[in-house]
Design a protein around this motif. Structure first.
Motif, PDB file in Angstrom:
ATOM      1  N   GLY A 160       5.195  25.367  43.016  1.00 50.47           N
ATOM      2  CA  GLY A 160       6.039  24.847  44.003  1.00 50.47           C
ATOM      3  C   GLY A 160       6.199  23.305  44.089  1.00 50.47           C
ATOM      4  O   GLY A 160       7.460  22.941  44.053  1.00 50.47           O
ATOM      5  N   VAL A 161       5.145  22.306  43.834  1.00 52.50           N
ATOM      6  CA  VAL A 161       5.532  20.974  43.843  1.00 52.50           C
ATOM      7  C   VAL A 161       6.173  20.646  42.260  1.00 52.50           C
ATOM      8  O   VAL A 161       7.069  19.764  42.577  1.00 52.50           O
ATOM      9  CB  VAL A 161       4.060  20.418  43.796  1.00 52.50           C
ATOM     10  CG1 VAL A 161       4.166  18.707  43.462  1.00 52.50           C
ATOM     11  CG2 VAL A 161       3.358  20.679  45.009  1.00 52.50           C
ATOM     12  N   ARG A 162       5.982  21.154  41.522  1.00 56.24           N
ATOM     13  CA  ARG A 162       6.653  21.032  40.309  1.00 56.24           C
ATOM     14  C   ARG A 162       8.209  21.385  40.474  1.00 56.24           C
ATOM     15  O   ARG A 162       9.013  20.686  39.892  1.00 56.24           O
ATOM     16  CB  ARG A 162       5.990  21.764  39.074  1.00 56.24           C
ATOM     17  CG  ARG A 162       4.657  21.325  38.405  1.00 56.24           C
ATOM     18  CD  ARG A 162       4.511  21.786  37.147  1.00 56.24           C
ATOM     19  NE  ARG A 162       4.277  23.235  37.035  1.00 56.24           N
ATOM     20  CZ  ARG A 162       3.048  23.993  37.042  1.00 56.24           C
ATOM     21  NH1 ARG A 162       2.183  23.242  36.811  1.00 56.24           N
ATOM     22  NH2 ARG A 162       2.969  25.185  37.044  1.00 56.24           N
ATOM     23  N   ALA A 163       8.327  22.373  40.889  1.00 54.63           N
ATOM     24  CA  ALA A 163       9.751  22.924  41.156  1.00 54.63           C
ATOM     25  C   ALA A 163      10.463  21.892  41.905  1.00 54.63           C
ATOM     26  O   ALA A 163      11.762  21.584  41.719  1.00 54.63           O
ATOM     27  CB  ALA A 163       9.811  24.372  41.558  1.00 54.63           C
ATOM     28  N   SER A 164      10.031  21.569  43.055  1.00 58.96           N
ATOM     29  CA  SER A 164      10.671  20.587  44.169  1.00 58.96           C
ATOM     30  C   SER A 164      10.665  19.035  43.361  1.00 58.96           C
ATOM     31  O   SER A 164      11.664  18.661  43.560  1.00 58.96           O
ATOM     32  CB  SER A 164       9.739  20.339  45.147  1.00 58.96           C
ATOM     33  OG  SER A 164       9.406  21.474  45.984  1.00 58.96           O
ATOM     34  N   LEU A 165       9.543  18.955  42.715  1.00 57.63           N
ATOM     35  CA  LEU A 165       9.785  17.349  41.896  1.00 57.63           C
ATOM     36  C   LEU A 165      11.288  17.660  40.883  1.00 57.63           C
ATOM     37  O   LEU A 165      11.809  16.488  40.660  1.00 57.63           O
ATOM     38  CB  LEU A 165       8.680  17.160  41.260  1.00 57.63           C
ATOM     39  CG  LEU A 165       8.865  15.858  40.350  1.00 57.63           C
ATOM     40  CD1 LEU A 165       9.065  14.341  41.032  1.00 57.63           C
ATOM     41  CD2 LEU A 165       7.310  15.418  39.501  1.00 57.63           C
ATOM     42  N   SER A 206      11.189   6.740  43.091  1.00 52.65           N
ATOM     43  CA  SER A 206      11.023   6.971  44.453  1.00 52.65           C
ATOM     44  C   SER A 206      10.639   8.570  44.601  1.00 52.65           C
ATOM     45  O   SER A 206       9.725   9.058  45.457  1.00 52.65           O
ATOM     46  CB  SER A 206      12.358   6.987  45.082  1.00 52.65           C
ATOM     47  OG  SER A 206      12.571   5.395  45.015  1.00 52.65           O
ATOM     48  N   MET A 207      11.234   9.466  43.844  1.00 48.14           N
ATOM     49  CA  MET A 207      10.880  10.928  43.852  1.00 48.14           C
ATOM     50  C   MET A 207       9.359  11.159  43.348  1.00 48.14           C
ATOM     51  O   MET A 207       8.508  11.835  43.725  1.00 48.14           O
ATOM     52  CB  MET A 207      11.758  11.785  42.787  1.00 48.14           C
ATOM     53  CG  MET A 207      13.109  11.910  43.470  1.00 48.14           C
ATOM     54  SD  MET A 207      12.916  12.779  45.051  1.00 48.14           S
ATOM     55  CE  MET A 207      11.988  14.036  44.778  1.00 48.14           C
ATOM     56  N   CYS A 208       8.817  10.302  42.429  1.00 48.73           N
ATOM     57  CA  CYS A 208       7.620  10.507  41.882  1.00 48.73           C
ATOM     58  C   CYS A 208       6.468   9.871  43.190  1.00 48.73           C
ATOM     59  O   CYS A 208       5.548  10.504  43.110  1.00 48.73           O
ATOM     60  CB  CYS A 208       7.226   9.655  40.465  1.00 48.73           C
ATOM     61  SG  CYS A 208       8.159  10.319  39.190  1.00 48.73           S
ATOM     62  N   GLN A 209       7.102   8.884  43.669  1.00 50.78           N
ATOM     63  CA  GLN A 209       6.095   8.404  44.829  1.00 50.78           C
ATOM     64  C   GLN A 209       5.816   9.592  45.716  1.00 50.78           C
ATOM     65  O   GLN A 209       4.857   9.668  46.498  1.00 50.78           O
ATOM     66  CB  GLN A 209       6.725   7.249  45.472  1.00 50.78           C
ATOM     67  CG  GLN A 209       6.558   6.006  44.802  1.00 50.78           C
ATOM     68  CD  GLN A 209       7.251   4.732  45.355  1.00 50.78           C
ATOM     69  OE1 GLN A 209       8.584   4.827  45.861  1.00 50.78           O
ATOM     70  NE2 GLN A 209       6.596   3.647  45.580  1.00 50.78           N
ATOM     71  N   ARG A 210       6.788  10.178  45.990  1.00 50.08           N
ATOM     72  CA  ARG A 210       6.732  11.375  47.129  1.00 50.08           C
ATOM     73  C   ARG A 210       5.763  12.074  46.794  1.00 50.08           C
ATOM     74  O   ARG A 210       5.061  13.015  47.596  1.00 50.08           O
ATOM     75  CB  ARG A 210       8.147  12.079  47.233  1.00 50.08           C
ATOM     76  CG  ARG A 210       9.208  11.418  47.847  1.00 50.08           C
ATOM     77  CD  ARG A 210       8.800  10.373  49.155  1.00 50.08           C
ATOM     78  NE  ARG A 210       9.786   9.854  49.695  1.00 50.08           N
ATOM     79  CZ  ARG A 210      10.454   8.794  49.539  1.00 50.08           C
ATOM     80  NH1 ARG A 210      10.164   8.128  48.477  1.00 50.08           N
ATOM     81  NH2 ARG A 210      11.478   8.292  50.352  1.00 50.08           N
ATOM     82  N   VAL A 211       5.396  12.376  45.465  1.00 55.08           N
ATOM     83  CA  VAL A 211       4.305  13.439  45.122  1.00 55.08           C
ATOM     84  C   VAL A 211       3.212  12.795  45.315  1.00 55.08           C
ATOM     85  O   VAL A 211       2.148  13.755  45.842  1.00 55.08           O
ATOM     86  CB  VAL A 211       4.717  13.949  43.706  1.00 55.08           C
ATOM     87  CG1 VAL A 211       3.532  14.918  43.313  1.00 55.08           C
ATOM     88  CG2 VAL A 211       5.994  14.683  43.410  1.00 55.08           C
ATOM     89  N   TYR A 212       2.825  11.746  44.997  1.00 48.61           N
ATOM     90  CA  TYR A 212       1.565  11.111  45.340  1.00 48.61           C
ATOM     91  C   TYR A 212       1.360  11.231  46.891  1.00 48.61           C
ATOM     92  O   TYR A 212       0.376  11.377  47.397  1.00 48.61           O
ATOM     93  CB  TYR A 212       1.613   9.331  44.908  1.00 48.61           C
ATOM     94  CG  TYR A 212       1.417   9.190  43.263  1.00 48.61           C
ATOM     95  CD1 TYR A 212       0.135   9.523  42.832  1.00 48.61           C
ATOM     96  CD2 TYR A 212       2.344   9.177  42.315  1.00 48.61           C
ATOM     97  CE1 TYR A 212      -0.118   9.306  41.483  1.00 48.61           C
ATOM     98  CE2 TYR A 212       2.380   8.942  41.074  1.00 48.61           C
ATOM     99  CZ  TYR A 212       1.128   8.981  40.560  1.00 48.61           C
ATOM    100  OH  TYR A 212       0.878   8.871  39.201  1.00 48.61           O
TER     101      TYR A 212
END
Length: 581
Positions: A361-366, A425-431
């Motif tokens: 799910g995280v991969r798909a959202s990213l 910015s999107m990568c930051q959200r995952v962290y």
């Protein structure tokens, strides 16, 4: 860069955190549910509605922010001693605001508050968190206000003692904004965690209105003052005090909405047993990473302040710190209107997926976020590159052509990095969703190194008129480097591929469309510029004509290239238009 400072008056990169439609946030002791008691929604409707509400508030605030910039330029100019002195002073509270809202709150408050309201005694936890935050803000504000002379010397390297003295006087009035920016961010995140999105994103409107009124009064009483030698104590108090009162109103306007959202805040002190230990660890690493970025920005600020040259003329038209601020405001406009809204609306979903161990799910959202955001930022970046000069002319109609050209050069240098900035910015959200601020630190060190090295290289090889543009270009390069490093690191965290091939295919096709649209836009700009009116009316005509043509060409090419993500970006708008027919 990772520590880029936003212009005052607007939230820039703050996840307002609407409730995830799949896991609504419900209060434990309030009088109004944050996400429940509504008809069932299709997946994604709540995300889109939250994004639309936030984008609306940001759009109105941005429009007023442009008006504020116009009035500010009339008062002190777009370049020169007074403009650069105020820029240095007013960026000091914004630095701490960025440190808090751009990272610590994202990494700590959103996940902690969302989880707190799902368990018994959640309000007590939030009370302790807010009390601790207010205490830290108050202490930091007092200390940093007293340290204003040293802070000004840290961020500025001007050649005029009068300019340093003016910047220091401004700073004594501006640094107290620290407390109110922080209070605004703290209270706003709590409201958003309870499902009340509007006040947080609309409060900056009040800030801008108050600032515009204060600057307007200054112009009525004093006219334009560009030299650092011509300021009285009363003028300094009125001008800088107006900026600070605006920020205070931005925070205080949120207070009535807390009770309506079911928040009954009480001062509670004591961290023992509150569960803040883990949050403090995350906050520490987040602060370290962003402080590294700020070290890079110190270099940018000092180079920008030195750029006007040894003559240090009060009316110089060489880009300095004020020119950087105006360019950054334009650079952040498309990011804050669309990228932040989409990334914010996806953040709660990412947090829930990370908490539940839903790696696919995280991969798909990213992947979805990177692809949809990329469609917009590629067009927006191309548009800013083509229309840099007329856009600057619109927001600074009173400035001479030399000043407009100086700022436009910086806009172009920053705009080429806009797509990479959105991806970063999107990568930051995952962290942040994994509460892994420590994992970002190596990436932020490299990004800051790129900014420092690029800025100093530009200072060494470029004429001083291009130093700030060189700093802007180094920032763009740092976003590209940061995104690549973050994607590589996330592959390990997410146990394999992060759908990179699909993301690259989408960006490649959209990038081709943006290049073609940009080429057509340059042709239209040349035609309209040669036949249309001059000055502000001509700039409006150029932006309208070129922007329309570029958008149509871009959208047509995306359809021709079968870029499916276009439907995700435009779907909510098209459904709303069809529904009104």
């Amino acid at each position: 860069m990772s520590g880029a400072t936003p212009p005052p008056g607007d939230p820039q990169d703050l996840p307002g955190d609407p409730a995830s439609p799949s896991e609504p946030v419900r209060p434990t002791g309030g009088d109004r549910p944050a996400g429940g008691d509504r008809p069932a929604e299709r997946p994604g409707d709540g995300v889109r509605r939250g994004a639309a509400l936030m984008a609306g508030g940001t759009a109105v605030s941005r429009l007023l922010g442009f008006l504020r910039a116009m009035v500010l330029a009339v008062a002190i100019g777009g370049t020169g001693q007074a403009a650069d002195a105020f820029s240095v002073a007013n960026k000091l509270p914004n630095v701490l605001y960025m440190l808090l809202a751009g990272g610590v709150l994202n990494a700590v408050l959103v996940p902690q508050v969302v989880r707190a309201y799902k368990r018994h005694a959640g309000q007590e936890y939030v009370d302790r968190l807010l009390s601790f935050g207010f205490a830290v803000l108050a202490g930091a504000t007092v200390v940093l206000t007293l340290a204003a002379p040293w802070l000004v010397r840290l961020y500025a390297d001007p050649c005029s003692d009068a300019q340093i003295a003016l910047a220091t006087s401004f700073a004594y009035w501006c640094v107290p904004q620290l407390f109110f920016y922080g209070a605004y961010a703290l209270l706003g995140q709590v409201l958003n965690a309870r499902g009340s999105f509007g006040p947080y994103m609309w409060a900056p409107v009040v800030n801008n209105l108050v600032s515009i009124a204060g600057f307007g009064l200054f112009i009525a009483l004093s006219g334009q003052v560009r030299s650092a030698d011509d300021w009285s104590d009363a003028q300094i108090a009125l001008f800088a005090g107006s900026a600070t009162i605006g920020v205070a109103c931005q925070a205080l306007v949120l207070v009535p909405f807390l009770r309506r959202a079911g928040v009954r805040y009480r001062w509670r002190w004591g961290l023992r047993g509150s569960g803040l230990g883990r949050a403090g660890t995350v906050a520490t690493w987040t602060f370290i990473g962003l402080a590294i970025g700020q070290l890079g920005y110190v270099v940018v600020s000092r180079v920008a302040s030195a750029a006007p040259g040894a003559t240090c003329s009060p009316t110089t038209q060489i880009a300095g710190n004020a020119a950087y601020d105006y360019a950054f405001m334009l650079f952040m406009l498309p990011h804050s209107l669309v990228t932040v809204s989409l990334a914010t609306a996806l953040f709660t979903r990412l947090s829930a997926q990370a908490h539940d161990g839903d790696v696919p799910g995280v991969r798909a959202s990213l992947s979805s976020g990177l692809r949809v955001v990329g469609l917009f930022t590629l067009l927006a970046g191309a548009g800013l590159v083509v229309l840099a000069e007329p856009v600057v002319r619109i927001i600074l109609p009173s400035q001479p052509q030399g000043t407009v050209d100086a700022i436009a050069g910086v806009v172009v240098a920053m705009a080429v990095g806009l797509p990479a900035f959105g991806a970063w910015s999107m990568c930051q959200r995952v962290y942040y969703a994994y509460e892994d601020a420590k994992g970002m630190v190596p990436v932020q060190v490299v990004m800051a190194t790129v900014v420092v090295a690029g800025t100093l290289l530009g200072q060494a090889v470029l004429p001083n008129s291009a130093w700030v543009a060189g700093a802007g270009l180094s920032m763009s390069v740092s976003y590209v480097v940061g995104t690549l490093l973050a994607m590589f690191a996330l592959r390990r965290r997410l146990g394999g591929a992060v759908d990179g091939a699909r993301v690259l295919r989408t960006h490649a096709r959209a990038g081709l469309a943006a290049l073609v649209a940009g080429g057509v836009g340059y042709g239209v700009l040349a035609a309209v510029g040669g036949t249309g009116p001059d000055g502000f009316p001509g700039a409006v005509v150029q932006c309208a004509a070129v922007g329309t043509v570029m958008t149509l060409v871009y959208l047509g090419l995306l359809r021709l290239l079968r870029v499916r993500e276009l439907d995700q970006l435009l779907g909510p708008v098209l459904r709303r238009v069809r529904g009104r027919r």
